[in-house]
Each structure stands twice: as structure tokens, then as C-alpha cells.
Design a protein around this motif. Structure first.
Motif, mmCIF file in Angstrom:
data_model
loop_
_atom_site.group_PDB
_atom_site.id
_atom_site.type_symbol
_atom_site.label_atom_id
_atom_site.label_comp_id
_atom_site.label_asym_id
_atom_site.label_seq_id
_atom_site.Cartn_x
_atom_site.Cartn_y
_atom_site.Cartn_z
ATOM 1 N N VAL A 85 22.081 43.926 21.292
ATOM 2 C CA VAL A 85 21.871 44.761 22.467
ATOM 3 C C VAL A 85 23.128 44.739 23.326
ATOM 4 O O VAL A 85 23.789 43.712 23.469
ATOM 5 C CB VAL A 85 20.618 44.339 23.272
ATOM 6 N N ASN A 86 23.460 45.913 23.826
ATOM 7 C CA ASN A 86 24.674 46.135 24.596
ATOM 8 C C ASN A 86 24.269 46.377 26.053
ATOM 9 O O ASN A 86 23.632 47.383 26.360
ATOM 10 C CB ASN A 86 25.307 47.402 24.012
ATOM 11 N N VAL A 87 24.645 45.461 26.924
ATOM 12 C CA VAL A 87 24.214 45.521 28.319
ATOM 13 C C VAL A 87 25.419 45.762 29.228
ATOM 14 O O VAL A 87 26.397 45.027 29.150
ATOM 15 C CB VAL A 87 23.517 44.198 28.725
ATOM 16 N N ILE A 88 25.345 46.780 30.063
ATOM 17 C CA ILE A 88 26.397 47.014 31.056
ATOM 18 C C ILE A 88 25.977 46.311 32.351
ATOM 19 O O ILE A 88 24.836 46.443 32.796
ATOM 20 C CB ILE A 88 26.586 48.521 31.331
ATOM 21 N N ALA A 89 26.885 45.528 32.943
ATOM 22 C CA ALA A 89 26.582 44.807 34.176
ATOM 23 C C ALA A 89 27.841 44.780 35.037
ATOM 24 O O ALA A 89 28.889 45.283 34.635
ATOM 25 C CB ALA A 89 26.121 43.389 33.862
ATOM 26 N N THR A 90 27.734 44.203 36.236
ATOM 27 C CA THR A 90 28.902 44.067 37.107
ATOM 28 C C THR A 90 29.491 42.671 36.961
ATOM 29 O O THR A 90 28.753 41.683 36.915
ATOM 30 C CB THR A 90 28.496 44.256 38.587
ATOM 31 N N SER A 91 30.829 42.585 36.883
ATOM 32 C CA SER A 91 31.487 41.279 36.974
ATOM 33 C C SER A 91 32.455 41.311 38.144
ATOM 34 O O SER A 91 33.121 42.328 38.383
ATOM 35 C CB SER A 91 32.229 40.948 35.683
ATOM 36 N N LEU A 92 32.520 40.221 38.894
ATOM 37 C CA LEU A 92 33.419 40.131 40.044
ATOM 38 C C LEU A 92 34.296 38.901 39.858
ATOM 39 O O LEU A 92 33.803 37.794 39.585
ATOM 40 C CB LEU A 92 32.610 40.055 41.343
ATOM 41 N N VAL A 128 31.792 39.543 25.441
ATOM 42 C CA VAL A 128 31.814 40.158 26.767
ATOM 43 C C VAL A 128 33.185 40.788 26.980
ATOM 44 O O VAL A 128 34.211 40.167 26.702
ATOM 45 C CB VAL A 128 31.537 39.117 27.881
ATOM 46 N N SER A 129 33.180 42.023 27.441
ATOM 47 C CA SER A 129 34.440 42.728 27.666
ATOM 48 C C SER A 129 34.410 43.321 29.073
ATOM 49 O O SER A 129 33.593 44.183 29.375
ATOM 50 C CB SER A 129 34.576 43.821 26.606
ATOM 51 N N GLU A 154 34.934 34.467 30.972
ATOM 52 C CA GLU A 154 34.616 33.177 30.336
ATOM 53 C C GLU A 154 33.303 32.604 30.874
ATOM 54 O O GLU A 154 32.541 31.975 30.129
ATOM 55 C CB GLU A 154 35.742 32.154 30.609
ATOM 56 N N ASP A 155 33.054 32.776 32.170
ATOM 57 C CA ASP A 155 31.805 32.264 32.745
ATOM 58 C C ASP A 155 30.590 32.996 32.164
ATOM 59 O O ASP A 155 29.559 32.377 31.881
ATOM 60 C CB ASP A 155 31.801 32.470 34.275
ATOM 61 N N ILE A 156 30.711 34.294 32.025
ATOM 62 C CA ILE A 156 29.565 35.079 31.539
ATOM 63 C C ILE A 156 29.215 34.680 30.115
ATOM 64 O O ILE A 156 28.056 34.423 29.777
ATOM 65 C CB ILE A 156 29.858 36.599 31.630
ATOM 66 N N VAL A 157 30.241 34.577 29.263
ATOM 67 C CA VAL A 157 29.969 34.254 27.858
ATOM 68 C C VAL A 157 29.406 32.833 27.733
ATOM 69 O O VAL A 157 28.480 32.574 26.954
ATOM 70 C CB VAL A 157 31.246 34.500 27.000
ATOM 71 N N ARG A 158 29.941 31.905 28.527
ATOM 72 C CA ARG A 158 29.429 30.525 28.467
ATOM 73 C C ARG A 158 28.014 30.423 29.013
ATOM 74 O O ARG A 158 27.178 29.672 28.497
ATOM 75 C CB ARG A 158 30.329 29.601 29.294
ATOM 76 N N MET A 193 21.287 38.287 33.952
ATOM 77 C CA MET A 193 21.275 37.094 34.814
ATOM 78 C C MET A 193 22.624 36.379 34.806
ATOM 79 O O MET A 193 22.978 35.692 35.758
ATOM 80 C CB MET A 193 20.235 36.092 34.311
ATOM 81 N N SER A 194 23.350 36.495 33.683
ATOM 82 C CA SER A 194 24.623 35.784 33.562
ATOM 83 C C SER A 194 25.796 36.559 34.152
ATOM 84 O O SER A 194 26.899 36.035 34.243
ATOM 85 C CB SER A 194 24.906 35.488 32.087
#
Lengths: 274, 274, 274, 274
Positions: free
Chosen positions: C147-154, C249-250, C226-230, C196-197
């Protein structure tokens, strides 16, 4: 010589009479790839790879064009350093060799500019997708140039209503200009117009001090997609060297899956029209 | 000097301690575009444009990599003429500068070969999408090379059952090879293997006598997608310079919207396995 | 009956003897499009459109598969509401009809979830690209789900070093899981782990009060790639219903043209390996 | 109620005064995905998935549109079975809710038609990419419909000059029509025009007797890309229910990497023009 004898015997279907009696505006080849050389504003040349479309018109009475004459002519000019004048020259060659009245050549290629990071001055290469679109015939010609600039946009509404921060994202700015005859417009200048109108330009190398700089600069320059497109419009509309231009901005929203889009076109009086 | 003073004050979050205590295999940048130079089999070099991915590993105790060190290092080697050895050298530089144990570099670029049309001998440029994938670390390295060859396939069943003619189409042949250490494999040789196994190779310029030649040659060499993949397998499996290889062929059927696909991989004993 | 008489006379090339004596692992069709129905966690069904790849193996002694049997079988199950068990059943049907030992079916489709905006509770549909990949044969089967999820990263670094704000962007999270036999994993649960991540999940409808909410929430949850993938890895590794999983994660950096990428795979001990 | 109190307090940046005093023709959202229902010619409905763009105009004096009103309105009509009239109704709703003078809605979706194989009569689903593009405002509206048809083309020159056979390939036919007001044009009829003008239509299921049929039919109907575009033009130009139309045909040549392309447009007198 055997090969040419054989050729003489082969029926020439393309040059046979068409049953339709209808001219065709646009016939040719699409997706022809070739390495090319491009002249830059700084006077150097750069190597890149183009996807080329080459089209000519077809007379009502002919069944088909001699399609191989298009790649043959393109092929002959690959070692040349291209600029709009040179591509026009190639268009004339294609048209004459293919016995057509008009020729359209479209070159799409990535263009590279070396930028220094804003604080550390670390060099980094940025790429811009560029299209040169030339059409030549009946003693005249027109040239359109499109450049695709990636920049940062930061939302003014999000900034205003939030305690801190604001959502920001990649903004994809597509700028097409049609210079007046005998006017020359530098790609570098169009890119500058697009980047100046965004919240902040982007870089390919940013050290920590640079990241601080671009984060703060974007926060000081919040822009809706509407602001970016209007700002570019204002900048271009006062130029006297353009026949028309079109600006399309698409913000790849960091808070949505869909994009926010705005488009302005100098050409038509679109008001009161659907 | 002002900039470095500022840098000294800026907190270094990437080098702070990670809360996770988990190493990451692959961290880096994707979709970095740059013009490059490639060495050809004939000893010349050619210019093209690469999309580069650069990855390193991250230690369990670190919060993040120093990501800017990846484009900085790539950037330094753009004027170099690349071959597998040179890319390995860049990988070592990236790894050392980023203080990582391993580095993977993936360069994807169009590669060009000039071919003469089979009868008229008219020259024409053909393009092939190529991937160089290098991974280096722990005192060793591996190199995989992928080349994407477009060719003609003509259906043996359609030929056999039809009064005349046979459906034919573009066949997309994707060949990945992993040469043994110290073995060098030419792109040109892999392309030749793929083209020989198809019904007929393609050209970018074909005059009438050439079109007759390729039409008749394809008709004399009907190939199922299964035939093409097996023929390439047989050709490669006897080579002693490859660790493994993979062949994927996809026929863009002229009579269907879907493609006919066949895949073989030398690596694993896949029989009796799902 | 005329049609079948004709069929009887037509030579059967696919079933003739192969000259190669090589089995092929994977033969079939790619890019077959069809509208489908999917069961959701809430017990309803939803309509969507799938791109289907269907592959079987081919015996060493056969020249080709009976390719039409693949779309014929897929075609028969389009009105069915699909779930992993149902797709496995279709795979068994394909395999038996095509007289193969194994069958792999890959369905890719957009999946939709209605979300309420965080403050205004305005409903909005979000889409997720999903892949169901089933392989069946030799009395066993395996199922992978992506599953491919689009989210926000800051960015935590940008936040820490900047006076105000931080660059943020779309994060593309690709999660593949392989549930243990007889274990069932809901798409909705995998999507929740990914969202959630991230710094903040995204919505398709956001009013002003919602935009304030997501802007501030992302700023309170800065995450490196790195935080999201971990974080996702930690969440999944403690589950007992998975054979393995992979997280990619990209981050589509708002300050760069290139993406920041991190990948973790539970499968292999990749340390000390290139 | 807390949420609305908060909303009242939040500054409304979009509705603040613009510094530019420039109207924008096109502002909105792109790439919004949703499952939809479409009415078919046979009176049934079919489920598919659309990518929707929704645009409105923006007054000179406003800083920005209320962008969330676009997905909110689209969202409300997802359970509806769509046809051009229904989409026009949605456009009117979007325009009014967003207080705009005009609204453009563009729905792109795959459309499915079940075909029987020509000899075996085996059923098979074919897909066609369709675009509905509606613009509404100032008391009037216009509707354009685009359908993308894949068919077989077989080269007349290759047939004539070769001892046997002829190269053939996928032909990608893109047909855009603008029906006159109060005229309704069926997708199915446009698809039939495109397929009839090709060398042979394609199918998703073909048994051996069908493969013989399509191979021989294509060989009996050789067509240049020029022939296909002219044949469609002749067919459409005599219709009295169209304002204008455009035909683009691209043959994915089995003997080249580039495509052969022809384009005709009923709208403009392009002769003697570059």
C-alpha cells in the motif's frame, strides 16, 4: 549497383495518389531521442538529451510523406550546438528535403544550471525541463519556448492561522513564452522570473546554514498558487519582446493528495467566455 | 569567517542520538539529474543525461545521514567519463565522505548507438535505456548492468494459421547481468544478444529497400515471447563471466491492449516453489 | 459447427515441441485492465479499476502457453467482490485451466477511504495505490500486499535551526507486508501504521480550522525520512502475523528537486553485505 | 459550538484584497481521484475511477479562491451516475458554491466495453481512456469528449514491397469531439468510427480462429497513419452534430523506436499558416 536497382523497382506507395483529396496539417515522427548540445547564456555549451518531434504538412493529393527524411535530417545536425536560430535552420532543411510547405520541430530536454547555495556558496546543479517549439514555412516562422521550474511555495493562509510554521511544498511552474520576431529571450531570464515569484527558489546542495536560509526565506514570502501566477504575469506583461505567454503553476500540496493549480494566458480575452 | 561561525552555532540534529537504535540499510537521494559522459566499446565517449540514486547505510545510533554529502560528491565527478570502475570509485568517495559502511549508486541513462540501415546503409541513431547499479563496502563490491532493447517480434502462431502475414509488434527486452569480479561486459555485446534473439532488430532510419528487408527478415524469424526469453537465456548461460542474469521480455501485442510477458532468472531454482 | 471445425484444422503451434528444453518461471500477460469490486474493513464493498498481471510457468517441453486462457479466466471473476482468498481462488482456476504448476496474479488498484477532516469533520475521500500479489502452486501459496500512502513530513533539522517554520512536503510511504499463512491483515491497519509514523496524515478536504490543525500537528511532529521508516519498522516488527515486510519512504523535498529516500527490509541480514 | 467559533476567529486570507488587481482564468485542483459511475449506450451503468480537475475563475479583487469548496462539491456527487448533463449540473453547483462566473470540470477515466471475439464469439473486456471536459458559465456551456482507442495498423508500403507479410503495430487513436448544443454523441459511436478506420480493431480475448481472422483482416486493410487520420476526418466531417473535432493518430512502429504521427483538426484554416 544492386541496392539502387532494387530501390528503383520497389513501388513508391507514399507518392501514389491519395483517394482522400484532403491535406493533413501535421504528419511526422514522435519520440525520437538524441544527444544534443545547447548554447547557454554564459556563452558555453552544454550536453543534454532531447526527445524530438518533427512534423510537416502533407498535400491533399499525396498518399503519405517520405517519413525517413525526417530522422535523416535530424540526424545530420546532432553535432551542432543548438539555439532557436539553428533549430529554425534545421526546420527549413527538413521542410525542403521532405518537399513540404511547413515544418514544426519540438525539442524537449533537461537543461542544467549550476547554482551556489545561498550561504555556504557550495555549488550544485539544478535541472529544468525545457521545450523549444519551432514552426517554419510560407516565408515566416514562430518560436515558442517552455521552461518548467521547480520552486518552493509556502501557504499564506496556513501561516496566518497557525501558531507557528506553515505548510509548504514543491511548486511546479510551467512558463511558455513566444518572443516577437527577431527578439531573443534567454532561458536563464525566464527561470529567474519564475524563481523570484515563488516563496523561495530550490537548490540541489544545501548545508545547514543554507537550509536555515531557505526555510526562513520561504516563511517570509508566503504565496498562494494564485500569487505566483499573478506575479509572473505582472512581470512578463510589461516586456515588449513577447507576442504572448502562458503561465501554469501547480502546487504539490503537502497536506493533500491533489494539487492546487492556477493558469493565466496573455493571449485571449477569456472573460465572459466558457 | 561569518558563514562558518554561523554553522558552528547551528545544532546538528542529524548527528544527534537516535531514539530507535536501529540501523537502516538504505538511505539517500533519488531522482538527482545530471549530464554525464560514458565510454563506448569503440573507445569514444558519448554525452548523455543520468538520473542518479545514491544510497548509504545508517548506523543504529545516528539519527540521520548528512544528506548533502551525497549530491556534493556526485557533483564533483560530472566531468569524468564514466565506466563501471569509475562509478565504483565515486561510490567509495561517497561512502568515505558520508562515513558509511556501504554505498549504492544507480545511474540510469539513455545510451546511443549509431546503426547503418541493413540495405541502404543510411546511418541512424538508436537509443537504449541503461542502468549501472554499483554497491560497494566491507572491502568488496558488486555491479549489475541493465539494458532495455526495443526490437521486433513476429508471432509464429499467427504466421502458421494465417493465409498471409502475421501480427508483429514492438518487443521490449530488459536484460540484467551481474558480471563476475574483474570481468567486464560491454553494453554493445548485451544489446547484440537481445537483438539477435528477436524476430528482427529495429533501426531509426529505414529507406524502402530497408523496410522490405526488415519486413521479410521478421517474417522468416517468427518468435513467441517465450522463444525470445529462452534464446537469450541459452546464449547467456554458457558465458563464464556472469554471476547471474535476468531476462524480461514484454511484447506490446498489436492485436491486444495487454502485453505478452516472459521472465527467466538464472539465479534461483524456482521450480517447485511459489 | 463451423467455428470448431475450423479450429480443429488450425495448427496448434503453442503446444508443439520446444526446441529449447528449458522451463520458464514466468509467462503471461501484463497491463490487463478491468473494473473490480473490493471488500473493505467496514464490511462494505467498493468499486475500483485494477491493472492485472497474470503469470504461469511453462514446462521445458512446450513451445508456448495458451495465453488466451489467462484473460478468459480473469474475465469470469470481474463481478466477484475480491479479497486475498478470492484472488487465490482465481489463481487456482487460472493455473488449472492453463495446465500450469503455479500461477501468480498481481492486481494494482486505487483504494478509497473516506476520512473526516480533523476539526470541521467535513468528509473527504482519500485514495491509496494498492497491490495484491498472490502466487499459488505445489499445494501452497503466498500473498504480499503493498500500500502506497501519501502523508506530510516536516524536517526536524530545518525546524531546529530556523527562527520559525520548517520545510515540509509530501512523503510517499510504500509498505509491503507478507502475512503468515492463515493470517489476514487489513489494508486499513497498514495505512494507519504509515500515517501515524508521518508528521501528519493528509486529507482531501480541509477547512480553515483543519488547516490550522494539520499545520500545527506537523510542526509538533518533525520527522526525518529515517524517522518515518524506523517508526514503521518498530511498529511492524513486533507483529506476529507477518512473514516479512519492507518499508520505503520517499520525501518529495520542498527545497530540492531530488527526493530523500530510506528503505528497510525485515527479511535479510543485510549488514556486512554489499 | 467550539469549532465554528474558532473558524470565526481565524483570519480569512483568501477573501482579503489582492494586491494584483488581475483576474485569473483558471484556478482549482488537479489530480483528485474518485470512483464514479458512468451511463453506457446500452442503458446500463458501469463503475470506474476518475481523475478529476476542477477549475473556476477568480475575480481581480480577490486574493484566492475557497479551494476546499471544490472537493466538497465533487465529493457530494460520487454516488451519482454521470453523463455530460450530470457533470454540467455538478459544474453549476461548484461555480455557485465557489461564487465564480465559470467552472471547468475535467473527468478522465477508463471506460470498458465487452466485445465478442470475431469468430469464437468469446467475450472479452476492452478499455478506452476517456475524457469529459465541461465548461459552464455566463448562461452557456460547452462540452468536449476525448476517447483514446488502441487498434492495429498495418503498413501499406511494407505490404507492397515485401514478398510476404507487412509490419504492423499498435495504433493509438485520440479522438476529441465537441458536440453542438443539445446534441448528444455516444462514446460507443466515436469508438466505432476510430476502429473502422484502422487496419483491424483489437480484442482482449482471441482464440486461434480469431487470431487468424484479425491477422488476415489487417493484411487486407493496410493503412498509413495518414490514411487512418483522413478516414476518421471524412467520417466525422459529414456529421451535423459536431462543432469541431480533432484526430490524432500515433503508430507505435514495430520497426522503429519512434512513432509515426498524424493530426487533423476541423477547427482552423491552418493552410498558409505556421
Amino acid at each position: 549497383m544492386e541496392v539502387s536497382e532494387k530501390t528503383c523497382e520497389l513501388p513508391d506507395i507514399q507518392n501514389s495518389i491519395s483517394e482522400y483529396k484532403l491535406p493533413i496539417e501535421t504528419v511526422g515522427i514522435g519520440n525520437f531521442k538524441a544527444p544534443i548540445y545547447i548554447k547557454t547564456k554564459s556563452g558555453t555549451f552544454q550536453n543534454t538529451v532531447a526527445v524530438v518531434n518533427a512534423f510537416i504538412d502533407l498535400k491533399a493529393e499525396s498518399k503519405g510523406i517520405n517519413m525517413s527524411r525526417l530522422p535523416i535530417t535530424l540526424q545530420k545536425h546532432l553535432a551542432t550546438t543548438l539555439n532557436p536560430d539553428k533549430i529554425k535552420e534545421i526546420a527549413i532543411n527538413v521542410r525542403k528535403f521532405a518537399k513540404a510547405d511547413r515544418c514544426q520541430l519540438i525539442y524537449k530536454f533537461p537543461y542544467f544550471i549550476q547554482k551556489l547555495a545561498p550561504e555556504s556558496k557550495e555549488p550544485g546543479l539544478c535541472s529544468y525541463d525545457v521545450t523549444f517549439d519551432i514552426c517554419e514555412g510560407y516565408g515566416t516562422s514562430r518560436f515558442n519556448m517552455t521552461v518548467n521550474v521547480i520552486a518552493t511555495s509556502l501557504c499564506p493562509c496556513s501561516k496566518e492561522i497557525s501558531y507557528k510554521s506553515a505548510h509548504n511544498q514543491r511548486s511546479n511552474i510551467i512558463l511558455t513564452v513566444s518572443p516577437k520576431e527577431d527578439c531573443f529571450v534567454w532561458l536563464e531570464d525566464m527561470i529567474e522570473v519564475a524563481e523570484m515569484s515563488s516563496s523561495c527558489e530550490i537548490y540541489s546542495v544545501l548545508k545547514r546554514e543554507d537550509e536555515k536560509y531557505v526555510t526562513e526565506k520561504a516563511y517570509e514570502n508566503p504565496k498562494f498558487v494564485e500569487d505566483i501566477v499573478r506575479s509572473i504575469y505582472c512581470n512578463l506583461v510589461k516586456r515588449e519582446d513577447l507576442n504572448w505567454f502562458r503561465v501554469e503553476v501547480s502546487n504539490e500540496e503537502s497536506i493533500h493528495q491533489h494539487n492546487a493549480v492556477a493558469i493565466m494566458d496573455s493571449r485571449e480575452d477569456w472573460r465572459y467566455k466558457v
